[in-house]
Design a protein around this motif. Structure first.
Motif, mmCIF file in Angstrom:
data_model
loop_
_atom_site.group_PDB
_atom_site.id
_atom_site.type_symbol
_atom_site.label_atom_id
_atom_site.label_comp_id
_atom_site.label_asym_id
_atom_site.label_seq_id
_atom_site.Cartn_x
_atom_site.Cartn_y
_atom_site.Cartn_z
ATOM 1 N N PHE A 296 2.869 1.439 -3.498
ATOM 2 C CA PHE A 296 2.070 1.844 -4.648
ATOM 3 C C PHE A 296 1.492 3.244 -4.484
ATOM 4 C CE2 PHE A 296 1.889 -2.839 -5.342
ATOM 5 C CZ PHE A 296 2.641 -2.824 -6.512
ATOM 6 N N ALA A 297 1.246 3.680 -3.261
ATOM 7 C CA ALA A 297 0.816 5.068 -3.047
ATOM 8 C C ALA A 297 1.940 6.031 -3.407
ATOM 9 C CB ALA A 297 0.387 5.271 -1.602
ATOM 10 N N ALA A 298 3.175 5.689 -3.046
ATOM 11 C CA ALA A 298 4.320 6.536 -3.399
ATOM 12 C C ALA A 298 4.519 6.574 -4.907
ATOM 13 C CB ALA A 298 5.578 6.034 -2.703
ATOM 14 N N TYR B 111 1.677 11.073 -10.647
ATOM 15 C CA TYR B 111 0.792 12.243 -10.692
ATOM 16 C C TYR B 111 1.596 13.542 -10.715
ATOM 17 C CZ TYR B 111 -2.539 15.802 -9.337
ATOM 18 O OH TYR B 111 -3.283 16.940 -9.307
ATOM 19 N N ALA C 197 2.201 6.127 -7.183
ATOM 20 C CA ALA C 197 1.094 6.911 -7.739
ATOM 21 C C ALA C 197 1.339 8.410 -7.565
ATOM 22 C CB ALA C 197 -0.220 6.508 -7.075
ATOM 23 N N MET C 198 1.895 8.806 -6.423
ATOM 24 C CA MET C 198 2.186 10.228 -6.208
ATOM 25 C C MET C 198 3.285 10.720 -7.145
ATOM 26 S SD MET C 198 1.835 10.895 -2.135
ATOM 27 C CE MET C 198 2.446 9.358 -1.484
ATOM 28 N N SER D 103 0.826 -1.207 0.000
ATOM 29 C CA SER D 103 0.000 0.000 0.000
ATOM 30 C C SER D 103 0.860 1.257 0.000
ATOM 31 C CB SER D 103 -0.914 0.016 1.220
ATOM 32 O OG SER D 103 -1.769 -1.080 1.213
ATOM 33 N N ILE D 104 1.859 1.279 0.861
ATOM 34 C CA ILE D 104 2.744 2.451 0.923
ATOM 35 C C ILE D 104 3.539 2.589 -0.364
ATOM 36 C CG2 ILE D 104 4.755 3.409 2.104
ATOM 37 C CD1 ILE D 104 3.612 2.178 4.696
#
Length: 80
Positions: free
Chosen positions: A39-41, A47, A43-44, A36-37
């Motif tokens: 893939f969130a990084a 973006y 994605a950021m 989770s951490i």
């Protein structure tokens, strides 16, 4: 490519991901938190690149065109 081959290839890629990151030794709840951490990084980063890189490229082009004698769009618009 058949569905079975694609599924095997994706399973192989996931296995490589587990080996490279070293999360194959973690417990399932630790894997989910790490993923989770991670893939969130990612994605950021994607973006931020999508939003800010074009702006910086445009500003760099305007800067270098100004240095090397090129005319920017605003200067050309004033001359017409």
């Amino acid at each position: 490519m058949s569905f079975k081959n694609m599924r095997e290839y994706l399973a192989w890629l996931y296995y490589q991901y587990l080996l490279i990151t070293g999360i194959y030794v973690l417990e399932p709840w630790e894997k989910s938190i790490f993923n989770s951490i991670f893939f969130a990084a990612i994605a950021m980063v994607i973006y931020t690149s999508y939003v800010f890189v074009p702006i910086h490229v445009r500003l760099a082009l305007e800067f270098f065109l100004g240095i090397f004698g090129g005319q920017t769009e605003s200067t050309v618009a004033l001359m017409n």
